[in-house]
Design an enzyme around this catalytic site. Structure first.
Site, short mmCIF file in Angstrom:
data_model
loop_
_atom_site.label_atom_id
_atom_site.label_comp_id
_atom_site.label_asym_id
_atom_site.label_seq_id
_atom_site.Cartn_x
_atom_site.Cartn_y
_atom_site.Cartn_z
N GLY A 12 2.31 -17.64 4.08
CA GLY A 12 2.60 -16.17 3.21
C GLY A 12 1.75 -16.68 2.48
O GLY A 12 0.26 -17.04 2.88
N TYR A 131 19.07 -10.30 -2.58
CA TYR A 131 17.91 -10.90 -2.82
C TYR A 131 17.83 -11.55 -4.44
O TYR A 131 17.94 -12.91 -4.43
CB TYR A 131 16.26 -9.93 -3.11
N LYS A 182 -2.07 1.73 2.16
CA LYS A 182 -1.95 2.92 1.73
C LYS A 182 -3.07 3.37 1.70
O LYS A 182 -3.66 5.03 2.04
CB LYS A 182 -1.04 3.28 0.95
N TRP A 196 4.05 6.03 -5.57
CA TRP A 196 5.86 5.91 -5.33
C TRP A 196 5.93 5.99 -6.56
O TRP A 196 5.41 5.04 -7.97
CB TRP A 196 6.26 4.56 -4.39
N ASP A 263 11.02 4.41 -9.28
CA ASP A 263 10.41 3.78 -9.65
C ASP A 263 10.94 2.43 -10.38
O ASP A 263 10.36 1.72 -11.09
CB ASP A 263 10.13 4.30 -12.02
P1 GDP Z 1 9.07 -4.76 -8.24
O1 GDP Z 1 8.36 -5.11 -9.11
O2 GDP Z 1 9.95 -5.70 -8.06
O3 GDP Z 1 10.33 -3.86 -8.60
O4 GDP Z 1 8.88 -4.52 -6.59
P2 GDP Z 1 7.54 -3.66 -5.87
O5 GDP Z 1 6.42 -5.04 -6.03
O6 GDP Z 1 8.01 -3.24 -5.17
O7 GDP Z 1 6.56 -3.06 -7.32
C1 GDP Z 1 8.13 -1.57 -7.85
C2 GDP Z 1 7.20 -0.61 -8.71
O8 GDP Z 1 5.75 -0.42 -8.09
C3 GDP Z 1 7.81 0.32 -8.53
O9 GDP Z 1 7.73 1.01 -9.92
C4 GDP Z 1 7.38 1.39 -7.61
O10 GDP Z 1 7.63 2.60 -8.23
C5 GDP Z 1 5.64 1.46 -7.78
N1 GDP Z 1 4.97 1.53 -6.79
C6 GDP Z 1 4.22 2.44 -6.19
N2 GDP Z 1 4.08 2.50 -5.09
C7 GDP Z 1 4.80 2.01 -4.02
C8 GDP Z 1 4.49 1.44 -3.18
O11 GDP Z 1 3.77 2.40 -2.25
N3 GDP Z 1 5.19 0.38 -2.52
C9 GDP Z 1 5.89 0.09 -3.56
N4 GDP Z 1 6.90 -1.37 -3.18
N5 GDP Z 1 5.64 0.68 -4.74
C10 GDP Z 1 5.41 1.25 -5.39
#
Ligand code: GDP
Length: 307
Positions: A12, A131, A182, A196, A263
């Protein structure tokens, strides 16, 4: 006894960074060496490698999308992997083991900044409860083993890690790799970059190379027994990360924030003080520098990247 380090889950992102930090006394194990959900296979690996030290990275992980879709699998796999690895480390007389949790498993309603004392003081965010509860049990097992067998096991808790060799899956990856992927496609296809959520949530990002250096320090020099949070303590809005990615990729197209996408938690700042108190000082890689390195790696390696 000569030192021999076993790194689990070494293919990883953090494992790849550790390959640049650790020496010849290290065995880098991957899924091909053992399915850690299987006790016999795990035990065979420990008997073959005979490690004195273990860095336990193996886990089934994902971003907000993966967590929502696979909560049952994330729970079961992580419980099995951790239970087997810690028990094999104990039975095979490992002197010191460092395993990993993440700040995303802390209570959704925690008081901030997050500190390790609050780990169990409330349920995790519903988006990743499978998780999160599995990972919290790693802390329980670690403490129980220390109490009964005096096992010298400790836990590192990094914030959002990013870097080369990440999982770039568009639906299930974490925010930094998903956005980089993306943005790459948006640039190729002359399309808008779709982000997102609102872009307002705040996260602390840490470069994988920094985590590799810090975990080596935890393995060799960390004196405490409590989990230690690895963070610079600096928060960044998702929006700013989006702009760093776009700049690094030379993307000049439209950026659209999709309000119908989740979010997640608004912010989860963590307490950097215990790390700073223990280590003295550390030169964290600034996020713009780390993102540029990561984007360059992605562009150079696409399409031969983990998806
Ligand atoms: P988290 O920190 O555990 O919530 O996990 P993530 O790394 O998936 O981060 C999520 C945050 O990034 C949220 O606020 C999402 O709305 C935002 N976000 C924006 N675009 C993306 C995307 O393409 N993928 C993911 N995973 N999160 C996104």
């Amino acid at each position: 006894m000569t030192k021999r380090i076993l790194v689990t889950g070494s293919d990883g992102m953090v494992g790849s960074a550790l390959r640049e930090v650790l020496g010849d006394d290290t065995f880098f194990a991957t899924r091909a060496d053992a399915d850690l959900r299987d006790f016999e296979a795990t035990d065979r690996l420990f008997k073959e490698v005979q490690p004195t030290h273990v860095i336990h990275l193996a886990a089934v992980v994902g971003g907000i999308g993966g967590n929502i879709m696979h909560s049952g699998d994330f729970f079961r796999s992580n419980i099995l992997i951790n239970t087997n690895v810690l028990e094999c480390a104990r039975q095979n007389d490992v002197q010191r083991l460092v395993s990993f949790m993440s700040t995303c498993i802390f209570p959704a309603e925690a008081s901030y900044p997050l500190s390790v004392e609050d780990l169990h003081n409330g349920p995790p965010h519903p988006s990743n409860f499978g998780y999160a509860y599995a990972k919290r049990m790693l802390d329980v097992q670690t403490r129980a083993y220390r109490a009964q067998w005096n096992s010298d096991f400790v836990i590192a808790v990094p914030t959002n890690i990013y870097g080369p060799h990440d999982n770039w899956n568009l639906e299930e990856g974490h925010v930094a790799p998903a956005l980089i992927h993306k943005c790459y496609l948006a640039k190729q296809n002359n399309e808008p970059l779709m982000v997102w959520g609102s872009g307002n949530p705040l996260r602390e990002f840490i470069y994988s190379g920094d985590v590799a250096k810090l975990v080596t320090w935890v393995l060799n020099d960390y004196q405490g027994t409590e989990p230690i949070i690895l963070t610079s303590g600096i928060e960044m809005p998702i929006k700013e990360l989006v702009h760093l990615v776009a700049d690094a990729m030379d993307f000049t197209g439209e950026i659209i924030f999709q309000s119908d996408k989740p979010d997640g938690q608004f912010r989860k700042p963590s307490n950097a003080q215990p790390l700073l108190d223990q280590i003295g000082g550390f030169d964290f890689t600034p996020v713009d520098v780390g993102i540029k390195r990561t984007v360059d790696w992605f562009v150079a390696n696409y399409p031969n990247v983990r998806l």
